[in-house]
Design a protein around this motif. Sequence first.
Motif, PDB file in Angstrom:
ATOM      1  N   ILE A 167       1.599   8.246   0.008  1.00 11.26           N
ATOM      2  CA  ILE A 167       1.879   9.690  -1.314  1.00 11.26           C
ATOM      3  C   ILE A 167       2.900  10.821  -0.799  1.00 11.26           C
ATOM      4  O   ILE A 167       3.547  11.226  -1.366  1.00 11.26           O
ATOM      5  N   LEU A 177       2.556   1.471  -3.525  1.00 18.55           N
ATOM      6  CA  LEU A 177       1.425   2.201  -4.431  1.00 18.55           C
ATOM      7  C   LEU A 177       1.034   4.092  -4.410  1.00 18.55           C
ATOM      8  O   LEU A 177       0.784   4.429  -5.302  1.00 18.55           O
ATOM      9  N   GLY A 178       1.114   4.387  -3.487  1.00 15.48           N
ATOM     10  CA  GLY A 178       0.813   5.205  -2.554  1.00 15.48           C
ATOM     11  C   GLY A 178       2.460   6.397  -3.370  1.00 15.48           C
ATOM     12  O   GLY A 178       1.924   7.573  -3.911  1.00 15.48           O
ATOM     13  N   SER A 190       4.086  17.535   2.715  1.00 13.54           N
ATOM     14  CA  SER A 190       4.642  15.593   1.486  1.00 13.54           C
ATOM     15  C   SER A 190       5.288  14.985   3.240  1.00 13.54           C
ATOM     16  O   SER A 190       4.233  13.571   3.671  1.00 13.54           O
ATOM     17  N   TYR A 197       4.693  12.222  -8.576  1.00 16.35           N
ATOM     18  CA  TYR A 197       4.253  13.144  -9.687  1.00 16.35           C
ATOM     19  C   TYR A 197       4.175  14.132  -9.047  1.00 16.35           C
ATOM     20  O   TYR A 197       3.497  14.981  -9.977  1.00 16.35           O
ATOM     21  N   ILE A 198       4.202  14.690  -8.102  1.00 18.09           N
ATOM     22  CA  ILE A 198       3.916  15.584  -7.720  1.00 18.09           C
ATOM     23  C   ILE A 198       5.588  16.769  -7.264  1.00 18.09           C
ATOM     24  O   ILE A 198       6.631  16.110  -7.266  1.00 18.09           O
ATOM     25  N   MET A 210       3.903   6.124  -5.803  1.00 16.30           N
ATOM     26  CA  MET A 210       3.658   6.139  -7.316  1.00 16.30           C
ATOM     27  C   MET A 210       3.044   7.481  -7.269  1.00 16.30           C
ATOM     28  O   MET A 210       2.698   7.680  -8.651  1.00 16.30           O
ATOM     29  N   VAL A 211       2.134   7.566  -6.987  1.00 18.93           N
ATOM     30  CA  VAL A 211       1.091   8.851  -7.065  1.00 18.93           C
ATOM     31  C   VAL A 211       1.911   9.966  -6.484  1.00 18.93           C
ATOM     32  O   VAL A 211       1.838  11.035  -6.957  1.00 18.93           O
ATOM     33  N   GLY A 212       2.735  10.118  -5.068  1.00 21.32           N
ATOM     34  CA  GLY A 212       3.009  10.737  -4.904  1.00 21.32           C
ATOM     35  C   GLY A 212       4.645  11.972  -5.621  1.00 21.32           C
ATOM     36  O   GLY A 212       4.552  12.630  -5.888  1.00 21.32           O
ATOM     37  N   SER A 227       0.327  -1.089   0.693  1.00 24.03           N
ATOM     38  CA  SER A 227      -0.116  -0.365  -0.304  1.00 24.03           C
ATOM     39  C   SER A 227       0.931   1.914  -0.018  1.00 24.03           C
ATOM     40  O   SER A 227       0.681   2.413  -0.872  1.00 24.03           O
ATOM     41  N   PHE A 241      -1.946   3.714   3.030  1.00 22.14           N
ATOM     42  CA  PHE A 241      -1.511   4.433   1.784  1.00 22.14           C
ATOM     43  C   PHE A 241      -1.637   5.870   1.150  1.00 22.14           C
ATOM     44  O   PHE A 241      -0.829   6.113   1.021  1.00 22.14           O
ATOM     45  N   GLY A 284       5.974  11.800  -2.167  1.00 27.29           N
ATOM     46  CA  GLY A 284       5.958  13.638  -2.999  1.00 27.29           C
ATOM     47  C   GLY A 284       7.492  14.261  -2.424  1.00 27.29           C
ATOM     48  O   GLY A 284       7.622  14.608  -2.296  1.00 27.29           O
TER      49      GLY A 284
END
Length: 332
Positions: free
Chosen positions: A161, A114-115, A132, A121-122, A117-119, A111, A157, A165
Amino acid sequence: MPRHDVEAREPLLTREHLKPNELESDEGEILFDRSSSNLPRDAGESSQRRLTYEEAVEEAGFGLFHWLLLVVCGWANASDAVEILCVSFLLPTARCDLLLSSSDMGLLTASIFLGMMVGGYIGGRRRILVVSLTVNGVFGGLASVAPWFWLFLLLRFISGIGVGGSIPVIFSYFSEFMPRRRRGTMISALATFWMAGNILAAGLAWLVIPRTWAHFSLGFLDFQSWRLFVVLCSVPSLTSALMFRLLMPESPKFLMEAGQEKEALHVFQEFGLCINSKKRSEQEETGPHGSQRERLCCIVKKAMMPIKQMFNGSLRSRSFVLLIVFYCISFG
């Protein structure tokens, strides 16, 4: 440097006089000026030395601020390591409390990644670091009081992020203050804090999780030692966010790219430099009458631009190689 000297300076070299290849180079563009007595002077003109951003950082020198920067960024790097590794130590105990199956434990471990991977791109520098690290610490700490698996999973998760970040921004922010001759050594020193974070997480787990005194009831929640361990693991991220907020300036390079020259000047004045008063570039902004769809498209384009630049021209092959290398390191 006296204030009237700063205000009296004329722009050294405006954008119109730069060559096309200089406009596209972060290192080659003339951004700063500084008087130099050993340069020849033209009649009626003061002698000034032209400096690129890299030269300006070199002129600023290396001192106590850079060691403080290493400690603050290193502690942030260590806090990310603690947050990632803590799940591995709490699983053997938490599986009984949360009634976890083998698949649940695998999902819980994944988890935070996965977070990340999103963070990842910040974009940004100091402000993104503060946000962050705060997200990492707050939601990581809230996970300690989650009574159900799905809530614990969601909070981990969101914490991921924050980790995603902060990790790439820490190294970018740190390197933009470093003179070129010291940069490689100092980045290596910064990377060692990741291992320090691993040791800290292992030490906390050894001290806290086996202890029976850290076991009490909070209404519907049976607060066991592993939950206290989760709380303690969130402290480094929160203290890192506080240190960045109170002690660290914004990156002057990032400020210049964002068109905030006054703020960049304030940062560089601490190093005795005078920044050019000419705008580096005109910022593209969506007009007030633009539709919500146009604004959203503009935001997405700006977010994807760095990724597009990574795979353009001569950077394409290097970017693919670095991605493969970093993936293999992360997998290992």
